[in-house]
Design an enzyme around this catalytic site. Structure first.
Site, PDB file in Angstrom:
ATOM      1  N   GLU A  26       0.832  -1.199   0.000  1.00  0.00           N
ATOM      2  CA  GLU A  26       0.000   0.000   0.000  1.00  0.00           C
ATOM      3  C   GLU A  26       0.870   1.254   0.000  1.00  0.00           C
ATOM      4  O   GLU A  26       1.861   1.346   0.706  1.00  0.00           O
ATOM      5  CB  GLU A  26      -0.910   0.011   1.234  1.00  0.00           C
ATOM      6  CG  GLU A  26      -1.908  -1.139   1.282  1.00  0.00           C
ATOM      7  CD  GLU A  26      -2.962  -1.031   0.180  1.00  0.00           C
ATOM      8  OE1 GLU A  26      -3.111   0.057  -0.418  1.00  0.00           O
ATOM      9  OE2 GLU A  26      -3.625  -2.056  -0.083  1.00  0.00           O
TER      10      GLU A  26
ATOM     11  N   HIS B 219      -1.161  -6.015   1.209  1.00  0.00           N
ATOM     12  CA  HIS B 219      -2.374  -6.825   1.156  1.00  0.00           C
ATOM     13  C   HIS B 219      -2.111  -8.096   0.366  1.00  0.00           C
ATOM     14  O   HIS B 219      -1.371  -8.093  -0.611  1.00  0.00           O
ATOM     15  CB  HIS B 219      -3.516  -6.032   0.500  1.00  0.00           C
ATOM     16  CG  HIS B 219      -4.415  -5.348   1.478  1.00  0.00           C
ATOM     17  ND1 HIS B 219      -4.566  -3.978   1.540  1.00  0.00           N
ATOM     18  CD2 HIS B 219      -5.232  -5.852   2.445  1.00  0.00           C
ATOM     19  CE1 HIS B 219      -5.440  -3.677   2.500  1.00  0.00           C
ATOM     20  NE2 HIS B 219      -5.849  -4.790   3.061  1.00  0.00           N
TER      21      HIS B 219
END
Lengths: 214, 214, 214, 214
Positions: free
Chosen positions: D78, D165
């Site tokens: 991210e 993620h």
């Protein structure tokens, strides 16, 4: 029992064919059945010829053809092969038939004689995604499945036959701009072994919900 | 020329059927051909019965059946219907056949006798996405297409027949958690009118690339 | 009340920009508010410059920037713009900044001051799919949204501002190999009018579930 | 060098969390750096509290938080965490904040201080798909990433921090009606090890194309 498992060589610009990579990783004996592996070329006619020769030589109890389905999410045994070649791309020898029947004296379609619902159930119980597919496309995969089933039907052989499509491997999607699903070659191989297990253990298919609305 | 266009009533918990909404919006005359519209129930057997009765009564030159394919991105004329009912959900009267042939004396499959490649070309030239589909699923859509083509074949009628699947409309996807493609009912209707135009203007199909690899 | 609505010119090889096509179709007055339309170039810096000049000249009550998000399924008001240019492709004048802040004295991010949840609710009640997006990307869309909000914040103006992304139109996806979602230009225009209505009628945003897990 | 790697417990009705399964499989030493593993609860505030306590105790050189992103195709470091909780579902203790800032005295957003482009490059060279993500959502994942970076910034610590993620594992998608991408736990673990390698070997990030248009 003896199971002939075929896999195509790479096509469409890919460096590998996940079907071939996975079949190489499969065990040579599964629940007591002998697994005979065969690479077939991604070429109209020649793929059928090579598979039929192996069927004549090996006289297997079942034939499981395996092919790449880039973009599919899971392992998908095919329900039916249709009497139609309609090629979006050239095969590995430059052939590109458009809307031509595969065998003029063949049925419009042949249904898989492998236990496709039992295969799906076995693979899913092994923790891998699977579902019945109702189209093998109109390229060499459908062509080979049709050709094998045509040969078995015309010669009234007591051999079961069918096809299973497999996703890309992770390596194949690393450089794609559009996200694409994939399965590791190890998991594909394990899924194919479970498919062979289901073939060996289910002479008749089971009755399970597994159709598609469209 | 007379074209019979059928559309199903809503099913699977949907409040509308985009096929039905769009067919209602279609013109009654397209490039000189009369369009006769018919609603059929999303019910095994009864859908075929109602369509066959209308064929007997209207004696059309072609039959175009239209159905909803939730999750598909474009207008997709179907290439083939297979002799298999395998229902994932109940139809509108609670029937849910699993792996049953539609007609025991039918061919394993019937190919569309509509010009599917010409339909795709006409719709795309009109600015709407379209592609040939090689599976109509195993629910009532495939069932109706198979039944209509079986009836025409068995009775040696000089009628062309086939099926086109259409996406959801925007209203149908507003409350879905998973993103889903859609097309406005007005655009679906316009696409169906272009399909009828292609049917009227192409007695034989054109030769175009349009197959699928899998 | 006066609403400034901006739209980009085509970029990335596209012949049209659906944002621009749709904004052209919008009414000039919506629930009593005047709509002022402005085309901005898909160019870093110049897009901000042109929008800021229009803000100075028009002194609107709110600014709604509109941009194309090819591949998205719905109309998606953006929650936040981040202080980062990271360009995957060149803009329309060949600029391609990599990991550069937009304004060195700017906040790390600015949140939309438009009522994004009310916009989503209004559009969905109008029958069109919509959802809050938490990223406007790192290309010119995010750049313009950030620039407008930076300008408003630095100059302590009493103007609300934000961005909404729109899907491709059907014409844009007709020749794509990979299926892509789309919305008709007429529906996009109607959705944008509903967004303006929500802006006019909701000085403060409403409280609704509408976040994303990731 | 010491790297603290956190992973959440299962949430949202899932039986496992692929982040946690994969972190358990990771080596305890990677290119000479010590890996300290920590499970955090999928609960607002408590997840931050537990991570901050571990940071105080372990005084690591970098913190890599790992979370499940069901529906994503690849491993996605991210870029940024935003100061916003907006919960679509309840966390594991029933909390569901709507549009609330995480820390009233925090920046609007914090950028990852991990080398996200180098991580993507390292993972892709290892044969696994990866890309930079520009949104961590508005649930507990974004919350934890924001909280960790807020804590580091407020305390002027010389610690790098960020989030990655990961997709579902195959077991998680077997029974889903809608197709979903996945990665094997073994491959996720290998990808995370490559991410740690990139963190250890890249004090500064590299300059590579890797932004998103929207």
């Amino acid at each position: 029992m003896k199971i002939l498992v075929t896999a195509f060589d790479p096509f469409g610009g890919e460096k590998i064919n996940p079907a071939l990579e996975a079949v190489k990783l499969m065990k040579d004996e599964i629940v007591g059945a002998e697994v005979v592996k065969l690479m077939v070329p991604t070429v109209f006619r020649k793929s059928i010829d090579k598979a039929v020769k192996a069927i004549e030589k090996e006289n297997p109890d079942a034939v499981l053809c395996v092919g790449q389905a880039g973009g599919r999410f899971d392992l998908s045994p095919e329900r039916v092969a249709i009497n139609m070649d309609d090629s979006r791309i050239e095969d590995n020898e430059g052939n590109q038939p458009i809307d031509e029947p595969i065998y003029k004296d063949g049925d419009s379609a042949y249904f898989s004689t492998l236990p496709i619902k039992a295969i799906v159930k076995e693979i899913r119980e092994g923790g891998l995604p699977a579902s019945v597919s109702n189209t093998a496309g109109t390229f060499v995969c459908n062509h080979l499945m049709y050709g094998v089933l045509y040969h078995i039907a015309k010669n009234e052989k007591n051999i079961r036959g069918g096809f299973i499509h497999v996703p890309f491997t992770p390596e194949q999607v690393v450089n794609r701009l559009t996200p694409s699903p994939y399965m590791s070659a190890e998991d594909i191989a394990r899924g194919l072994e479970l498919a062979v297990k289901a073939i060996v253990e289910n002479e008749e298919d089971i009755s399970e919900i597994g159709g598609k609305i469209h």
